[in-house]
Design a protein around this motif. Structure first.
Motif, mmCIF file in Angstrom:
data_model
loop_
_atom_site.group_PDB
_atom_site.id
_atom_site.type_symbol
_atom_site.label_atom_id
_atom_site.label_comp_id
_atom_site.label_asym_id
_atom_site.label_seq_id
_atom_site.Cartn_x
_atom_site.Cartn_y
_atom_site.Cartn_z
ATOM 1 N N TYR C 160 0.820 -1.208 0.000
ATOM 2 C CA TYR C 160 0.000 0.000 0.000
ATOM 3 C C TYR C 160 0.857 1.263 0.000
ATOM 4 O O TYR C 160 0.673 2.151 -0.840
ATOM 5 C CB TYR C 160 -0.938 -0.004 1.209
ATOM 6 C CG TYR C 160 -1.764 1.236 1.313
ATOM 7 C CD1 TYR C 160 -2.727 1.530 0.352
ATOM 8 C CD2 TYR C 160 -1.588 2.132 2.364
ATOM 9 C CE1 TYR C 160 -3.492 2.686 0.435
ATOM 10 C CE2 TYR C 160 -2.348 3.287 2.455
ATOM 11 C CZ TYR C 160 -3.297 3.558 1.488
ATOM 12 O OH TYR C 160 -4.060 4.692 1.567
ATOM 13 N N LYS C 163 2.765 1.865 -3.223
ATOM 14 C CA LYS C 163 1.951 2.408 -4.315
ATOM 15 C C LYS C 163 1.508 3.839 -4.039
ATOM 16 O O LYS C 163 1.237 4.600 -4.956
ATOM 17 C CB LYS C 163 0.707 1.524 -4.518
ATOM 18 C CG LYS C 163 1.014 0.169 -5.150
ATOM 19 C CD LYS C 163 -0.253 -0.676 -5.258
ATOM 20 C CE LYS C 163 0.045 -2.110 -5.688
ATOM 21 N NZ LYS C 163 -1.086 -3.023 -5.386
ATOM 22 N N HIS C 164 1.377 4.185 -2.745
ATOM 23 C CA HIS C 164 0.903 5.536 -2.383
ATOM 24 C C HIS C 164 1.857 6.169 -1.377
ATOM 25 O O HIS C 164 1.485 6.413 -0.229
ATOM 26 C CB HIS C 164 -0.508 5.452 -1.791
ATOM 27 C CG HIS C 164 -1.482 4.747 -2.674
ATOM 28 N ND1 HIS C 164 -2.048 5.333 -3.784
ATOM 29 C CD2 HIS C 164 -1.962 3.483 -2.643
ATOM 30 C CE1 HIS C 164 -2.851 4.467 -4.383
ATOM 31 N NE2 HIS C 164 -2.816 3.334 -3.710
ATOM 32 N N GLU D 119 -7.483 -5.955 -15.739
ATOM 33 C CA GLU D 119 -7.885 -5.221 -14.539
ATOM 34 C C GLU D 119 -9.305 -4.674 -14.610
ATOM 35 O O GLU D 119 -10.011 -4.628 -13.598
ATOM 36 C CB GLU D 119 -6.891 -4.080 -14.283
ATOM 37 C CG GLU D 119 -6.314 -4.091 -12.896
ATOM 38 C CD GLU D 119 -5.857 -5.488 -12.494
ATOM 39 O OE1 GLU D 119 -6.347 -5.976 -11.455
ATOM 40 O OE2 GLU D 119 -5.032 -6.122 -13.198
ATOM 41 N N ASP D 123 -12.840 -4.141 -11.316
ATOM 42 C CA ASP D 123 -13.183 -2.873 -10.678
ATOM 43 C C ASP D 123 -14.397 -2.977 -9.756
ATOM 44 O O ASP D 123 -14.535 -2.196 -8.814
ATOM 45 C CB ASP D 123 -13.410 -1.797 -11.742
ATOM 46 C CG ASP D 123 -12.096 -1.338 -12.348
ATOM 47 O OD1 ASP D 123 -11.051 -1.634 -11.760
ATOM 48 O OD2 ASP D 123 -12.128 -0.685 -13.402
ATOM 49 N N LEU D 126 -13.919 -2.975 -5.811
ATOM 50 C CA LEU D 126 -13.838 -1.723 -5.067
ATOM 51 C C LEU D 126 -15.231 -1.145 -4.807
ATOM 52 O O LEU D 126 -15.541 -0.729 -3.696
ATOM 53 C CB LEU D 126 -12.991 -0.707 -5.828
ATOM 54 C CG LEU D 126 -11.489 -0.814 -5.600
ATOM 55 C CD1 LEU D 126 -10.752 0.230 -6.427
ATOM 56 C CD2 LEU D 126 -11.166 -0.594 -4.111
ATOM 57 N N LYS D 142 -8.792 3.919 3.760
ATOM 58 C CA LYS D 142 -8.759 4.090 2.303
ATOM 59 C C LYS D 142 -9.121 2.777 1.590
ATOM 60 O O LYS D 142 -8.662 1.700 1.983
ATOM 61 C CB LYS D 142 -7.348 4.498 1.863
ATOM 62 C CG LYS D 142 -7.001 5.935 2.205
ATOM 63 C CD LYS D 142 -7.465 6.892 1.093
ATOM 64 C CE LYS D 142 -7.035 8.312 1.407
ATOM 65 N NZ LYS D 142 -7.824 9.288 0.647
ATOM 66 N N ASP D 143 -9.903 2.897 0.508
ATOM 67 C CA ASP D 143 -10.246 1.747 -0.334
ATOM 68 C C ASP D 143 -9.036 0.857 -0.629
ATOM 69 O O ASP D 143 -9.068 -0.356 -0.454
ATOM 70 C CB ASP D 143 -10.733 2.216 -1.720
ATOM 71 C CG ASP D 143 -12.088 2.844 -1.652
ATOM 72 O OD1 ASP D 143 -12.647 2.924 -0.545
ATOM 73 O OD2 ASP D 143 -12.573 3.263 -2.716
ATOM 74 N N GLU D 144 -7.991 1.504 -1.115
ATOM 75 C CA GLU D 144 -6.831 0.750 -1.595
ATOM 76 C C GLU D 144 -6.170 -0.034 -0.468
ATOM 77 O O GLU D 144 -5.695 -1.145 -0.677
ATOM 78 C CB GLU D 144 -5.804 1.689 -2.250
ATOM 79 C CG GLU D 144 -6.296 2.346 -3.535
ATOM 80 C CD GLU D 144 -6.973 3.678 -3.276
ATOM 81 O OE1 GLU D 144 -7.320 3.965 -2.101
ATOM 82 O OE2 GLU D 144 -7.182 4.431 -4.254
ATOM 83 N N VAL D 147 -8.296 -3.120 0.114
ATOM 84 C CA VAL D 147 -8.038 -4.145 -0.897
ATOM 85 C C VAL D 147 -6.734 -4.882 -0.588
ATOM 86 O O VAL D 147 -6.665 -6.111 -0.649
ATOM 87 C CB VAL D 147 -7.984 -3.523 -2.314
ATOM 88 C CG1 VAL D 147 -7.555 -4.569 -3.331
ATOM 89 C CG2 VAL D 147 -9.328 -2.926 -2.688
ATOM 90 N N GLU D 148 -5.712 -4.118 -0.232
ATOM 91 C CA GLU D 148 -4.426 -4.756 0.068
ATOM 92 C C GLU D 148 -4.556 -5.688 1.276
ATOM 93 O O GLU D 148 -4.009 -6.791 1.289
ATOM 94 C CB GLU D 148 -3.341 -3.700 0.353
ATOM 95 C CG GLU D 148 -2.959 -2.833 -0.837
ATOM 96 C CD GLU D 148 -2.258 -3.596 -1.956
ATOM 97 O OE1 GLU D 148 -1.815 -4.744 -1.731
ATOM 98 O OE2 GLU D 148 -2.165 -3.053 -3.077
#
Lengths: 186, 186, 186, 186
Positions: C160, C163-164, D119, D123, D126, D142-144, D147-148
């Motif tokens: 994470y 990537k950010h 990819e 989607d 999310l 955060k969404d990301e 997911v991680e």
DNA sequence: TATGAATGAGTGTTCATTCAT
DNA sequence: GATGAATGAACACTCATTCAT
């Protein structure tokens, strides 16, 4: 001749001149001709048979082109000039065939049998020359040297007009022939 | 030059002339040269780089051979004859190099950069001819046509003596040159 | 350690992560390190020995990084958090080493002997966990599952923040740790 | 899909996971698939095209596996659990495909075009998560990162049950999911 | 210790040819 | 006759490794 067979010969001619025998794949020939790979091998047992057919075909076309308007009655110089000009124009206009003959004349892919078949039809050239020599119009030089000189000057002229097509006209072509004629005449 | 590199150039020269670029495998070149395949690629990054090196090398050898005894003081005819004879002898004696240059002169494997590098050193030929033309000893014909005729007659002569080596002597060679000279002289 | 040996390890680390073991040639490693190809084989008998050395080296660096400030006196949670944060920061900051360990952990190039040598030093981790479990602060789950969960959440967090990177700060890092802690605590 | 093409994909999948992209030779892939080397290149222009096809294929299989019994009507937790379990079971049962996706997800052999193609279909994941967050059932992260964390805990679980297959049962699987759920829930 | 030329087995890929349809 | 999938030998080129200097 079968239509697809002719398409294959045309494609092969173009590609062999451009990229050589080993540089051209049978699949590329087929694709250029617009047929399937298998079709090539229906008409020609092997790639070698294809190039040998092509050799006979182009030699035949050359022979037709240079003897089309042969007239035995004429003077030696006129007759020779006619031959020389026909050959030279063939070289310029049928560029691919001419190049093909030059490149593959002494290549190992053309079998000696094929060469023999093609050569027999060219023997008249020598006979023709012999008459001129006997008539004392041209220098006393070995037949074979004469043939080479004949071919060499055509080679020069074709190369020249191929590189400078804008200079191709009757006057310049006659000038080129004179280089040849003045060389061999007494 | 490195010894193995020279062995590779020699082997490649012989094989490329005999069997063409694509007809010769890199492994065959290496084997003929007596080195490992990897060694070829140690000295030449690619097969193309090898043939380009070879082109520069043979052109250099030709240049050396034809200008070795150049004497500006001489008459135009003697000077031209010397050049013509040197070139012709190179064609007969260094047959492989001569053939290589002819075959690959207009091949796509030689890059335009290589051709350029090789050609710059031949520009003197034209300059030399121009002098003769200005001195009115020879016909008024375009430079480029003259060069083609010059090369064409050498081509004829080399072919002739290669096919009939037993006829190679000074007298016959002079006869061949006269075919050329009488062609171009006024 | 010898200076060139260290240069080689650094170059190999970077390249192996970027292009894999077979995707990286020894000559490229040598070139990147600024030494001759022969030099690589002076320091490492084979390419395999090189990657095994690299594995031991990176594991050692990881061990140093995560245990540098270990204090047995602390509470279980603080101690675990310290460990988790050190590991995560190692993954973010020593990205190449972290990636290398992940990629080659289960690769056939690392011999089992090497893995054994590296693993023995990590056994304390398990011991440490057992204490926490006995103290009933965290769920009763198999040791091995706990270790995997520990590593998996570090994996998530490193991914994470890699990537950010602009989101990397103490608050967010604590949030990430809480995901882990709330998962395992009773 | 053509039968031999499928055999090649299966063989490549197995070998790429086992030995990596560069570690697997095309001839080995062909041999494993039981076809001739030429056949591989008949179906895939290059080795790269093969691995890219494989990537799309495995991603497609994953998508099918995790969405097969999706039911929008259910509660967030049940739905998420279903997804998490499907994914985890895919990782354990379709081990090669799962490993392949993990290993080559960030490899330079997969072109960005291929990644993009693969990819777009993911989607929805999310979107699905966003709903849960809005419904306040889980932490505000955060969404990301979510997911991680989701992927990281699956990674842990797959690793664990792959190393200890005898422990694989519903109770233990539920325990593993609880580690994840307790981590993310408020 | 360090070098880099030399090696030859192995790689990805091409290609003439075959053959079932 | 025409097709194109399938074949496997051969090709250009790479690479880990050796060794004389």
């Amino acid at each position: 001749m079968n239509e697809k067979k002719q398409l294959l010969l045309n494609a092969a001619l173009k590609l062999f001149v451009e990229k050589g025998f080993h540089g051209t794949s049978t699949s590329e020939i087929a694709k250029t001709a617009g047929v399937a790979t298998g079709t090539l091998f229906h008409h020609f047992k092997t790639k070698q048979e294809l190039i040998n057919s092509l050799y006979l075909y182009t030699k035949e076309q050359l022979l037709i082109a240079i003897t089309i308007d042969y007239q035995d009655s004429e003077q030696f110089k006129s007759n020779l000039k006619r031959l020389w000009l026909n050959f030279t124009h063939f070289g310029i206009e049928k560029s691919d065939m001419y190049q093909f003959i030059i490149i593959f004349h002494s290549s190992p892919y053309i079998t000696s049998l094929t060469k023999e078949q093609a050569e027999t039809r060219f023997d008249d050239l020598l006979t023709f020359y012999r008459k001129g020599i006997e008539n004392q119009e041209i220098k006393t030089v070995k037949d074979e040297m004469m043939v080479e000189f004949f071919l060499g000057t055509i080679f020069s002229t074709v190369n020249y007009f191929t590189k400078h097509p804008e200079r191709l006209n009757e006057k310049n072509m006659n000038l080129s022939f004179e280089l040849f004629w003045d060389g061999i005449s007494k």
